[in-house]
Design an enzyme around this catalytic site. Structure first.
Site, mmCIF file in Angstrom:
data_model
loop_
_atom_site.group_PDB
_atom_site.id
_atom_site.type_symbol
_atom_site.label_atom_id
_atom_site.label_comp_id
_atom_site.label_asym_id
_atom_site.label_seq_id
_atom_site.Cartn_x
_atom_site.Cartn_y
_atom_site.Cartn_z
ATOM 1 N N SER A 138 -7.051 -6.684 69.065
ATOM 2 C CA SER A 138 -6.213 -6.345 67.923
ATOM 3 C C SER A 138 -5.127 -5.421 68.446
ATOM 4 O O SER A 138 -5.309 -4.735 69.463
ATOM 5 C CB SER A 138 -7.035 -5.634 66.843
ATOM 6 O OG SER A 138 -6.196 -4.969 65.906
ATOM 7 N N THR A 139 -4.005 -5.403 67.747
ATOM 8 C CA THR A 139 -2.994 -4.391 68.091
ATOM 9 C C THR A 139 -3.625 -3.010 68.094
ATOM 10 O O THR A 139 -3.245 -2.139 68.903
ATOM 11 C CB THR A 139 -1.837 -4.428 67.073
ATOM 12 O OG1 THR A 139 -1.152 -5.669 67.196
ATOM 13 C CG2 THR A 139 -0.852 -3.287 67.294
ATOM 14 N N ASN A 140 -4.631 -2.813 67.235
ATOM 15 C CA ASN A 140 -5.169 -1.474 67.026
ATOM 16 C C ASN A 140 -6.054 -0.974 68.154
ATOM 17 O O ASN A 140 -6.400 0.221 68.173
ATOM 18 C CB ASN A 140 -5.924 -1.434 65.698
ATOM 19 C CG ASN A 140 -5.040 -1.829 64.544
ATOM 20 O OD1 ASN A 140 -3.820 -1.899 64.685
ATOM 21 N ND2 ASN A 140 -5.642 -2.102 63.397
ATOM 22 N N THR A 185 11.953 45.492 82.278
ATOM 23 C CA THR A 185 11.239 45.128 81.052
ATOM 24 C C THR A 185 12.210 45.293 79.889
ATOM 25 O O THR A 185 12.936 46.292 79.811
ATOM 26 C CB THR A 185 10.004 46.019 80.839
ATOM 27 O OG1 THR A 185 10.403 47.387 80.803
ATOM 28 C CG2 THR A 185 8.994 45.815 81.967
ATOM 29 N N SER A 316 34.133 25.106 85.826
ATOM 30 C CA SER A 316 35.128 25.211 84.763
ATOM 31 C C SER A 316 36.301 24.293 85.049
ATOM 32 O O SER A 316 36.668 24.063 86.202
ATOM 33 C CB SER A 316 35.622 26.659 84.645
ATOM 34 O OG SER A 316 36.696 26.757 83.734
ATOM 35 N N SER A 317 36.901 23.806 83.962
ATOM 36 C CA SER A 317 38.108 23.011 84.101
ATOM 37 C C SER A 317 39.360 23.888 84.047
ATOM 38 O O SER A 317 40.471 23.391 84.264
ATOM 39 C CB SER A 317 38.171 21.978 82.962
ATOM 40 O OG SER A 317 38.215 22.636 81.704
ATOM 41 N N LYS A 322 34.989 29.096 89.627
ATOM 42 C CA LYS A 322 33.806 29.449 88.831
ATOM 43 C C LYS A 322 32.688 28.443 89.099
ATOM 44 O O LYS A 322 32.904 27.231 89.091
ATOM 45 C CB LYS A 322 34.141 29.461 87.345
ATOM 46 C CG LYS A 322 33.035 30.036 86.462
ATOM 47 C CD LYS A 322 33.531 30.173 85.020
ATOM 48 C CE LYS A 322 32.549 30.948 84.169
ATOM 49 N NZ LYS A 322 31.311 30.210 83.933
#
Length: 462
Positions: A138-140, A185, A316-317, A322
């Site tokens: 069965s699919t199941n 911390t 960066s463009s 960067k």
């Protein structure tokens, strides 16, 4: 286009004459244009392995003749060799609890078997998708078993990448065990720590995540084959019930055992929640580490700058030169994806009613995406980031010397109150704690040298 007429309980449909799929697959493609993707290749392989094991078991049980069994097995081998992938046309997210996926496999395998026997595609008197390919199934039981098998096939690759990352982190722990840096911390200076200790802690967390995944992995090895529709094993023989799982284990090479309670094995899919939860915990650990690396490498001139990450692409463009921490960024995005996916899987597992969970398709789609994405995220993290990290030794030393955090080591000798006053003064006048302690004659120089040695602060005292 030449077509053939096929029928199902809904009616008739024109199917391309040369198609290996049939009416139910085509109807499902029309009904579920959800993701535009094909079912996962490993999942299709799992379906083929199940069909092959079922044919062999039904042959041995005396329910399937040798001729049809041989043809079905050869057709399954063709699927496993990726020769018929274009014929799997059903979207991975589908209604019907996976029936369309199961029938897609049944129809493709049946039509290929018909072809191998010299028949014409669509002549199901030769090999029938339901009566022969889906015999005693069965699919199941097929669909959830295929989902578990696919996850079991994908998990070792994820675990292998995690093991490799942990080993790389251990190597960095050894390489930079002599570099003392400032521990923090709540993003504020705390006490010194060795950079190697930080990397060692990352390695421990990754190893723990892998161990958690391995424990969850074992839940997937229990399958409900022979349960058929709802776990009562209707339409199966005793021989089939006793031999289908060992046969499938042999065909697939996976360690598989049959569920003791086939009804439970058909109703409940909490095992997938367990695996997804372990994946989420792992992703959270990796994202935390990735964010730490972004902070430690921040700047490089105006941030912490204690480590340098490998430069992988322009950042960066508009800003020349960067370079961004793109690999840690993608790891964190994968963590977001997995956390969201875990929510989807949790909701889908909870939403099943009575004898079957109808929402396994979205569970499997999401789980396989989690596994594939995590594997690749860990791989690029190891290869394109962690393995190339370098320590900025002088910067680490400078920040330790300039921090008031080292005053903590003076508390046992001069008391908390005097140490706090010293720290406050150091911050006020922008002078190192060591210099002020000498000027105020709080301790002799030898004692100060011993107490304020950053390296000694990174290991327990007597």
């Amino acid at each position: 286009m030449n077509t053939r007429t096929e029928s199902d309980s809904i009616g008739t449909l024109q199917v391309p004459a040369d198609a290996y799929y049939g009416v139910q697959s085509l109807r499902a493609r029309q009904n579920f244009p959800i993701t535009g993707q094909r079912m996962h290749t490993r999942f299709i392989h799992s379906l083929a392995q199940i069909k092959k094991a079922a044919a062999l078991t039904n042959l041995a049980a005396g329910k399937l003749d040798q001729r049809r069994c041989d043809a079905i097995c050869r057709a399954c081998d063709d699927v496993l060799a990726d020769r018929l992938m274009d014929s799997f046309i059903v979207d991975p997210i589908q209604g019907g609890a996976g029936t369309s996926a199961n029938m897609n496999a049944n129809e493709v395998i049946a039509n290929r078997a018909i072809e191998l026997l010299g028949g014409t595609k669509g002549d199901y008197s030769v090999v029938h998708p339901n009566d022969h390919v889906n015999m005693a199934q069965s699919t199941n039981d097929v669909y959830p078993t295929a989902g578990k098998m696919t996850a079991l096939a994908l998990l070792p690759e994820v675990l292998g990448e995690l093991d490799r990352l942990a080993a790389t982190l251990r190597g960095k722990a050894r390489e930079y065990d002599d570099v003392v840096k400032m521990g923090r911390t709540q993003l504020q200076d705390a006490v010194p720590i060795r950079l190697g200790q930080s990397f060692g802690a990352y390695a421990s967390a990754v190893e723990r995540a892998a161990a958690r995944l391995r424990r969850a992995e074992s839940e997937l090895e229990t399958i409900n084959m022979a349960a058929t529709a709802i776990g009562t094993a209707v339409n199966t023989t005793r021989y089939y019930r006793e031999h289908i799982v060992p046969t499938l284990a042999e065909v697939s090479g996976l360690r598989l055992t049959q569920a003791e309670d086939l009804i439970d094995g058909t109703q409940n899919i909490d095992c997938f929640v367990a695996v997804s939860g372990a994946l989420k915990a792992c992703a959270v650990t990796l994202s935390k580490m990735a964010n730490d690396l972004r902070l430690l490498s921040s700047g490089p001139c105006t941030g912490l700058g204690e480590i340098s990450l490998p430069a992988k692409q322009n950042g960066s463009s508009i800003m020349p030169g960067k370079v961004n921490p793109v690999i840690p960024e993608v790891v964190t995005q994968v963590a977001f994806l997995i956390a969201g996916g875990d929510g989807t899987i949790t909701m889908a597992a909870e939403a099943g009613q009575l004898e079957l969970n109808a929402f396994e398709p979205v569970v499997f789609f999401t789980l396989f995406l989690e596994l594939d994405s995590l594997r690749e995220a860990v791989r690029t993290f190891t290869d394109n980031c962690v393995s190339g990290i370098t320590a900025n030794r002088e910067r680490c030393r400078q920040l330790v010397e300039e921090s008031v955090g080292i005053v903590t080591a003076l508390c046992p000798a001069i008391g908390y109150q005097r140490a706090a006053s010293l720290a406050k003064e150091a911050l006020k006048v922008h002078q190192p704690v060591r210099k002020l302690a000498v000027e105020e004659h709080l301790l002799d120089e030898k004692s100060l040298e011993e107490l304020l040695d950053p390296l000694s602060m990174t290991t327990p005292g007597d």
